[in-house]
Motif scaffolding. Structure first.
Motif, PDB file in Angstrom:
ATOM      1  N   THR A 283     -28.775   0.276 -73.422  1.00 29.88           N
ATOM      2  CA  THR A 283     -27.987   1.069 -72.747  1.00 29.88           C
ATOM      3  C   THR A 283     -28.232   0.806 -71.073  1.00 29.88           C
ATOM      4  O   THR A 283     -27.841   1.705 -70.367  1.00 29.88           O
ATOM      5  N   SER A 284     -28.825  -0.249 -70.772  1.00 27.67           N
ATOM      6  CA  SER A 284     -29.083  -0.513 -69.478  1.00 27.67           C
ATOM      7  C   SER A 284     -28.858  -1.873 -68.878  1.00 27.67           C
ATOM      8  O   SER A 284     -28.845  -2.937 -69.661  1.00 27.67           O
ATOM      9  N   LEU A 285     -28.613  -2.167 -67.708  1.00 27.90           N
ATOM     10  CA  LEU A 285     -28.382  -3.385 -67.252  1.00 27.90           C
ATOM     11  C   LEU A 285     -29.507  -3.410 -65.880  1.00 27.90           C
ATOM     12  O   LEU A 285     -29.373  -2.576 -65.331  1.00 27.90           O
ATOM     13  N   THR A 286     -30.004  -4.597 -65.774  1.00 33.20           N
ATOM     14  CA  THR A 286     -30.620  -4.717 -64.556  1.00 33.20           C
ATOM     15  C   THR A 286     -30.030  -5.784 -63.521  1.00 33.20           C
ATOM     16  O   THR A 286     -29.714  -7.069 -63.999  1.00 33.20           O
ATOM     17  N   TRP A 287     -29.651  -5.330 -62.382  1.00 28.63           N
ATOM     18  CA  TRP A 287     -28.710  -6.158 -61.628  1.00 28.63           C
ATOM     19  C   TRP A 287     -29.694  -6.973 -60.421  1.00 28.63           C
ATOM     20  O   TRP A 287     -30.688  -6.246 -60.041  1.00 28.63           O
ATOM     21  N   GLY A 288     -29.199  -8.061 -60.024  1.00 26.89           N
ATOM     22  CA  GLY A 288     -30.253  -8.829 -59.009  1.00 26.89           C
ATOM     23  C   GLY A 288     -29.226  -9.156 -57.964  1.00 26.89           C
ATOM     24  O   GLY A 288     -28.033  -9.498 -58.296  1.00 26.89           O
ATOM     25  N   PHE A 289     -29.662  -9.059 -56.757  1.00 26.72           N
ATOM     26  CA  PHE A 289     -28.622  -9.677 -55.688  1.00 26.72           C
ATOM     27  C   PHE A 289     -29.627 -10.237 -54.822  1.00 26.72           C
ATOM     28  O   PHE A 289     -30.677 -10.451 -54.634  1.00 26.72           O
ATOM     29  N   GLY A 290     -28.869 -11.176 -54.014  1.00 27.91           N
ATOM     30  CA  GLY A 290     -29.233 -12.229 -53.020  1.00 27.91           C
ATOM     31  C   GLY A 290     -28.310 -11.581 -51.813  1.00 27.91           C
ATOM     32  O   GLY A 290     -26.895 -11.940 -51.951  1.00 27.91           O
ATOM     33  N   LEU A 291     -28.647 -11.465 -50.406  1.00 28.20           N
ATOM     34  CA  LEU A 291     -27.844 -11.446 -49.310  1.00 28.20           C
ATOM     35  C   LEU A 291     -28.124 -12.597 -48.533  1.00 28.20           C
ATOM     36  O   LEU A 291     -29.127 -12.836 -48.012  1.00 28.20           O
ATOM     37  N   PHE A 292     -26.907 -13.062 -48.314  1.00 27.69           N
ATOM     38  CA  PHE A 292     -27.057 -14.222 -47.410  1.00 27.69           C
ATOM     39  C   PHE A 292     -26.137 -14.309 -46.043  1.00 27.69           C
ATOM     40  O   PHE A 292     -25.206 -13.821 -46.070  1.00 27.69           O
ATOM     41  N   ASP A 293     -27.019 -14.748 -45.138  1.00 23.55           N
ATOM     42  CA  ASP A 293     -26.434 -15.089 -43.809  1.00 23.55           C
ATOM     43  C   ASP A 293     -25.606 -16.102 -43.790  1.00 23.55           C
ATOM     44  O   ASP A 293     -26.636 -17.217 -43.905  1.00 23.55           O
ATOM     45  N   LEU A 294     -24.328 -16.360 -43.971  1.00 19.93           N
ATOM     46  CA  LEU A 294     -23.642 -17.573 -43.931  1.00 19.93           C
ATOM     47  C   LEU A 294     -23.907 -18.375 -42.840  1.00 19.93           C
ATOM     48  O   LEU A 294     -23.852 -19.629 -42.825  1.00 19.93           O
ATOM     49  N   GLY A 295     -23.959 -17.917 -41.515  1.00 20.19           N
ATOM     50  CA  GLY A 295     -24.245 -18.515 -40.315  1.00 20.19           C
ATOM     51  C   GLY A 295     -25.519 -19.290 -40.584  1.00 20.19           C
ATOM     52  O   GLY A 295     -25.567 -20.544 -40.192  1.00 20.19           O
ATOM     53  N   ALA A 296     -26.561 -18.684 -40.759  1.00 18.25           N
ATOM     54  CA  ALA A 296     -27.795 -19.256 -41.021  1.00 18.25           C
ATOM     55  C   ALA A 296     -27.945 -20.081 -42.363  1.00 18.25           C
ATOM     56  O   ALA A 296     -29.044 -20.825 -42.380  1.00 18.25           O
ATOM     57  N   GLY A 297     -27.328 -19.787 -43.240  1.00 13.97           N
ATOM     58  CA  GLY A 297     -27.178 -20.287 -44.621  1.00 13.97           C
ATOM     59  C   GLY A 297     -28.448 -20.086 -45.295  1.00 13.97           C
ATOM     60  O   GLY A 297     -28.865 -20.907 -45.826  1.00 13.97           O
TER      61      GLY A 297
ATOM     62  N   VAL B 272     -28.791   2.721 -65.948  1.00 11.89           N
ATOM     63  CA  VAL B 272     -28.649   3.155 -67.369  1.00 11.89           C
ATOM     64  C   VAL B 272     -27.370   3.755 -67.440  1.00 11.89           C
ATOM     65  O   VAL B 272     -26.751   4.636 -66.823  1.00 11.89           O
ATOM     66  N   TYR B 273     -26.538   3.487 -68.630  1.00 19.30           N
ATOM     67  CA  TYR B 273     -25.285   3.748 -68.793  1.00 19.30           C
ATOM     68  C   TYR B 273     -25.348   5.251 -69.616  1.00 19.30           C
ATOM     69  O   TYR B 273     -26.029   5.119 -70.702  1.00 19.30           O
ATOM     70  N   VAL B 274     -24.560   6.085 -69.103  1.00 20.76           N
ATOM     71  CA  VAL B 274     -24.698   7.324 -69.800  1.00 20.76           C
ATOM     72  C   VAL B 274     -23.165   8.059 -70.065  1.00 20.76           C
ATOM     73  O   VAL B 274     -22.146   7.392 -69.554  1.00 20.76           O
ATOM     74  N   ASP B 275     -23.133   8.887 -71.063  1.00 16.12           N
ATOM     75  CA  ASP B 275     -21.932   9.516 -71.499  1.00 16.12           C
ATOM     76  C   ASP B 275     -21.411  10.439 -70.020  1.00 16.12           C
ATOM     77  O   ASP B 275     -22.418  11.212 -69.391  1.00 16.12           O
ATOM     78  N   ARG B 276     -20.211  10.527 -69.664  1.00 23.57           N
ATOM     79  CA  ARG B 276     -19.879  11.056 -68.477  1.00 23.57           C
ATOM     80  C   ARG B 276     -20.078  12.677 -68.576  1.00 23.57           C
ATOM     81  O   ARG B 276     -20.577  13.065 -67.762  1.00 23.57           O
ATOM     82  N   ALA B 277     -20.072  13.269 -69.872  1.00 21.56           N
ATOM     83  CA  ALA B 277     -20.166  14.636 -70.053  1.00 21.56           C
ATOM     84  C   ALA B 277     -21.357  15.278 -70.365  1.00 21.56           C
ATOM     85  O   ALA B 277     -22.059  15.884 -69.378  1.00 21.56           O
ATOM     86  N   SER B 278     -22.093  14.290 -71.066  1.00 28.88           N
ATOM     87  CA  SER B 278     -23.642  14.854 -71.496  1.00 28.88           C
ATOM     88  C   SER B 278     -24.523  14.367 -70.766  1.00 28.88           C
ATOM     89  O   SER B 278     -25.499  14.669 -70.612  1.00 28.88           O
ATOM     90  N   ARG B 279     -24.298  13.143 -69.849  1.00 26.40           N
ATOM     91  CA  ARG B 279     -25.287  12.566 -69.357  1.00 26.40           C
ATOM     92  C   ARG B 279     -26.458  11.877 -69.846  1.00 26.40           C
ATOM     93  O   ARG B 279     -27.717  11.678 -69.457  1.00 26.40           O
ATOM     94  N   ARG B 280     -26.294  11.753 -71.169  1.00 29.19           N
ATOM     95  CA  ARG B 280     -27.023  11.154 -72.335  1.00 29.19           C
ATOM     96  C   ARG B 280     -27.073   9.510 -72.087  1.00 29.19           C
ATOM     97  O   ARG B 280     -25.744   9.202 -72.361  1.00 29.19           O
ATOM     98  N   PRO B 281     -27.941   8.871 -72.349  1.00 27.66           N
ATOM     99  CA  PRO B 281     -27.715   7.299 -72.595  1.00 27.66           C
ATOM    100  C   PRO B 281     -26.837   6.961 -73.622  1.00 27.66           C
ATOM    101  O   PRO B 281     -26.813   7.600 -74.925  1.00 27.66           O
ATOM    102  N   THR B 282     -26.071   5.934 -73.592  1.00 29.37           N
ATOM    103  CA  THR B 282     -25.230   5.566 -74.465  1.00 29.37           C
ATOM    104  C   THR B 282     -25.121   3.762 -74.675  1.00 29.37           C
ATOM    105  O   THR B 282     -25.419   3.404 -73.568  1.00 29.37           O
TER     106      THR B 282
END
Length: 157
Positions: A97-111, A122-132
């Motif tokens: 019911t979940s995803l772990t997202w990872g990010f990197g922020l890059f300054d393209l000028g500095a490389g 955690v993904y939930v039902d819009r109405a009940s807010r229970r995990p789905t």
């Protein structure tokens, strides 16, 4: 994020979103405010979801929504206005019911990687807010963006 993560190279991320800091993103110290980095991550994540067909923004949408249950960032270099930025996006873990997202922020000028971040949805039902369970669209997006953190190699600068 309790462990200290090293900066990663641009190639460690499956998808990239280019952006730039606004003048208003700078704080009194002359650099982009730390909270703004989280905004860059959140925007890139949602655009990735839309582009991969996993987020319907219409008023009639009925698919599950992702609720943020954890987020954070680690900073390596400051970013100052003006700059050209790239946000690297990847999925680091796929749950039922979940995803772990990872990010990197890059300054393209500095490389170089200026920060890394993580968001757990955690993904939930819009109405009940229970995990789905993840929908087929979310699973497809997750598989397309998945990069195993066990294979990470540090950025060399």
């Amino acid at each position: 994020m309790t462990e200290r993560l090293p900066p990663l190279p641009h190639a460690a991320y499956a998808w990239h979103y280019e952006t730039a800091p606004r003048w208003a993103d700078s704080d009194i110290y002359g650099h982009v405010n730390n909270v703004t980095y989280l905004s860059y991550f959140d925007t890139a994540m949602n655009i990735a979801l839309v582009e991969h067909g996993a987020l319907d923004l219409s008023a009639s949408a009925s698919a599950p929504i992702g609720l943020v249950v954890q987020n954070g960032a680690q900073f390596f270099r400051e970013i100052t206005f003006p700059a050209s930025l790239s946000v690297g996006v990847r999925i680091e873990a796929i749950g039922r019911t979940s995803l772990t997202w990872g990010f990197g922020l890059f300054d393209l000028g500095a490389g170089a990687c200026a920060a890394r971040g993580r968001i757990v949805h955690v993904y939930v039902d819009r109405a009940s807010r229970r995990p789905t369970p993840l929908t087929a669209e979310l699973r497809h997006c997750a598989e397309a963006l998945f990069r195993d953190p066990a294979n990470d190699t540090e950025e060399t600068s």
